[in-house]
Design an enzyme around this catalytic site. Structure first.
Site, PDB file in Angstrom:
ATOM      1  N   TRP A   1      10.999  -0.824   2.717  1.00 32.89           N
ATOM      2  CA  TRP A   1      10.274  -1.695   3.637  1.00 32.89           C
ATOM      3  C   TRP A   1      11.037  -3.004   3.771  1.00 32.89           C
ATOM      4  CZ3 TRP A   1       8.230  -6.610   2.612  1.00 32.89           C
ATOM      5  CH2 TRP A   1       7.584  -7.206   3.705  1.00 32.89           C
TER       6      TRP A   1
ATOM      7  N   GLU B   1       8.866   2.515   5.691  1.00 33.95           N
ATOM      8  CA  GLU B   1       7.535   1.925   5.889  1.00 33.95           C
ATOM      9  C   GLU B   1       7.521   0.900   7.008  1.00 33.95           C
ATOM     10  OE1 GLU B   1       4.200  -0.685   3.379  1.00 33.95           O
ATOM     11  OE2 GLU B   1       6.071  -0.039   2.428  1.00 33.95           O
TER      12      GLU B   1
ATOM     13  N   LYS C   1       5.393  -1.949   9.599  1.00 34.62           N
ATOM     14  CA  LYS C   1       4.403  -3.017   9.465  1.00 34.62           C
ATOM     15  C   LYS C   1       4.102  -3.574  10.842  1.00 34.62           C
ATOM     16  CE  LYS C   1       3.092  -6.892   6.555  1.00 34.62           C
ATOM     17  NZ  LYS C   1       3.403  -7.667   5.342  1.00 34.62           N
TER      18      LYS C   1
ATOM     19  N   ASP D   1       1.018   2.355   5.315  1.00 30.21           N
ATOM     20  CA  ASP D   1       0.294   1.361   4.533  1.00 30.21           C
ATOM     21  C   ASP D   1      -0.974   1.023   5.305  1.00 30.21           C
ATOM     22  OD1 ASP D   1      -0.652  -1.279   3.641  1.00 30.21           O
ATOM     23  OD2 ASP D   1       1.169  -1.320   2.427  1.00 30.21           O
TER      24      ASP D   1
ATOM     25  N   HIS E   1      -1.082  -2.216   7.260  1.00 33.32           N
ATOM     26  CA  HIS E   1       0.019  -2.544   8.156  1.00 33.32           C
ATOM     27  C   HIS E   1      -0.215  -2.156   9.604  1.00 33.32           C
ATOM     28  CE1 HIS E   1       3.401  -3.023   4.924  1.00 33.32           C
ATOM     29  NE2 HIS E   1       2.331  -3.768   4.682  1.00 33.32           N
TER      30      HIS E   1
ATOM     31  N   HIS F   1       0.332   4.003   1.226  1.00 31.47           N
ATOM     32  CA  HIS F   1       0.097   2.799   0.450  1.00 31.47           C
ATOM     33  C   HIS F   1      -1.321   2.357   0.786  1.00 31.47           C
ATOM     34  CE1 HIS F   1       4.458   1.301  -0.499  1.00 31.47           C
ATOM     35  NE2 HIS F   1       4.167   2.467  -1.031  1.00 31.47           N
TER      36      HIS F   1
ATOM     37  N   ASP G   1      -3.155  -8.232   6.950  1.00 31.92           N
ATOM     38  CA  ASP G   1      -2.670  -7.502   5.780  1.00 31.92           C
ATOM     39  C   ASP G   1      -2.845  -8.359   4.531  1.00 31.92           C
ATOM     40  OD1 ASP G   1      -1.414  -5.625   4.177  1.00 31.92           O
ATOM     41  OD2 ASP G   1       0.582  -6.433   4.580  1.00 31.92           O
TER      42      ASP G   1
ATOM     43  N   ASP H   1      -4.271  -7.555   1.639  1.00 35.70           N
ATOM     44  CA  ASP H   1      -4.106  -6.860   0.355  1.00 35.70           C
ATOM     45  C   ASP H   1      -5.263  -7.072  -0.608  1.00 35.70           C
ATOM     46  OD1 ASP H   1      -1.396  -5.535   0.523  1.00 35.70           O
ATOM     47  OD2 ASP H   1      -0.831  -7.583   1.034  1.00 35.70           O
TER      48      ASP H   1
ATOM     49  N   ASP I   1      -1.177  -0.438  -3.007  1.00 34.72           N
ATOM     50  CA  ASP I   1      -0.349  -1.597  -2.672  1.00 34.72           C
ATOM     51  C   ASP I   1      -1.240  -2.766  -2.290  1.00 34.72           C
ATOM     52  OD1 ASP I   1       1.558  -3.394  -1.969  1.00 34.72           O
ATOM     53  OD2 ASP I   1       2.395  -2.254  -0.315  1.00 34.72           O
TER      54      ASP I   1
END
Length: 417
Positions: free
Chosen positions: A186, A225, A227, A258, A261, A285, A293, A295, A325
């Site tokens: 990524w 990956e 985003k 992800d 993302h 992820h 994003d 998290d 993640d």
């Protein structure tokens, strides 16, 4: 919760599910066989063990400063093992390149070798853990806004060499552990405003990837990956989903999805069945975005349930790798591991307990009322009794029993850091 109560309620749940043709014992056995790849960076807020140190850059941000974060490799490993002791099954650990055992020496990212991860390999073998890997393009003097898509050949070559070496490290890890090491690529490359020529940078990235992937390995698997955007790079992301989907389908690479993302209105679950047709495998992820994003720690919500249902309905457990993640520094970091991993397992269990063949039968017969009615009634079935039995059988705390365990670890270990 007393063991006899768990056993009694499980037998009732087992009978309820049997009436729908679902084998709860088989569902628990399947669940135990599904490894989750735990992300090492939750334990220390994505700091790593490089000498450069400094703040996070490259579209990454961690919020909070809860006491007790891991400061050394030993502390990080101890936290991971503590978390895994509270999660049923055998799980993996995903490392970023900046977590190498550099022995206090300055090792730039285009100089990293497998020797810098030898102690990780030995620790993992002793602990019964398999490792995965990630290249690290952020938080470096040469990161800037562009790495592999940088028109500056010197900078671009630096990151190409870094990524090549990460693939070589992954190959060594996979060979050592006798199981393929999944390496995720990524990069944050992008622009705060729309560039004059979007194609220019994507063409450069394609050429860089071709050079990186020129060597075939047998003991590692490549993932790419995408985003939606990074902080400070909101208008344009070189490695978009469309870019990596096209590249992955064309070159036979695993595409990483992800869950943080994408645009919040997109269904990541809906992408699973399409990717399975055109790419060899999928890397997930799992995160929890709140408006961006951000998290957050993974919890059971509609998005997670939809995702795990789709994996099971597609019969793709052997083609989909599940990693976590997120990096939440506002709460106990070991607790964040346990909450997230157990949430994913609960969602997977719910999917495994679904009477899929009966639902498919209703659908093939165009009995859509029955299909929808059953889907609704499944929400009321005692799946939590099956979960409690799963925890009991695997020797991990049942229900909220892990809270006291983590509190004790905090008192005796992390509060003393």
């Amino acid at each position: 919760m007393k063991e006899n109560v768990i056993c009694k309620t499980y037998e009732i749940a087992k009978e309820r599910y049997q009436a729908l043709g679902v084998d709860t014992d088989n569902a628990m056995a399947l669940l135990r066989s599904i490894p989750l790849s735990m992300h090492c960076w939750q334990a220390d807020d994505v700091v790593g063990f490089e000498n450069q140190g400094g703040e996070l850059t490259g579209g990454i941000q961690v919020t909070g400063n809860y006491p007790g974060k891991a400061r050394t490799m030993d502390e990080l490993r101890a936290d991971i093992l503590k978390a895994q002791s509270l999660i049923a099954g055998n799980h993996r650990v995903s490392l970023h390149e900046i977590y190498g055992d550099f022995q206090g020496k300055t090792v730039d990212r285009n100089e990293v070798e497998s020797v810098h991860f030898q102690s990780w390999m030995e620790w993992a073998r002793e602990s019964g853990i398999k490792l995965d890997f990630n290249s690290t393009s952020f938080s470096h003097p040469k990161s800037g806004n562009l790495t592999l898509a940088n028109p500056d050949k010197e900078i671009r070559d630096f990151w190409i060499e870094h990524t090549k070496r990460c693939r070589a490290v992954s190959e060594a890890i996979g060979k050592y552990q006798g199981d393929p090491c999944v390496m995720n690529l990524w990069i944050h490359d992008g622009s705060k405003e729309v560039p004059a020529n979007r194609l220019k940078y994507r063409r450069i990235l394609e050429q860089s990837l071709d050079e990186i992937f020129a060597v075939d390995y047998q003991n590692m698997k490549d993932c790419i990956e995408a985003k939606l955007f990074g902080i400070g790079l909101e208008s344009y992301t070189v490695g978009s989903y469309d870019f990596y989907l096209g590249y992955g389908a064309k070159k036979g690479k695993i595409v990483t999805l992800d869950t943080g993302h994408f645009h919040l209105s997109e269904s990541i679950a809906d992408k699973i069945s399409s990717l399975l047709l055109f790419t060899p495998e999928i890397m997930l992820h799992v995160s929890r975005p709140i408006r961006w994003d951000s998290d957050h720690v993974v919890i059971i919500n509609d998005e997670l349930l939809d995702l795990t249902r789709e994996i099971v309905r597609c019969e793709a457990l052997d083609r989909i790798h599940i990693g976590l993640d997120y990096f939440d520094a506002t709460i106990n970091r070991v607790g964040a591991y346990v909450i997230g991993c157990r949430a994913v397992q609960k969602a997977l269990l719910l999917a495994l307990l679904e009477p899929r063949h009966l639902l498919e039968q209703y659908e093939s017969e165009e009995r859509f009322f029955e299909r929808l009615a059953l889907q609704e009634e499944l929400k009321n079935l005692p799946w939590n009794s099956v979960w409690d039995m799963f925890c009991l059988q695997n020797g991990v705390p049942v229900a909220d029993g892990y809270i006291a365990d983590i509190q004790q670890y905090e008192k005796e270990v992390t509060n003393k850091r």
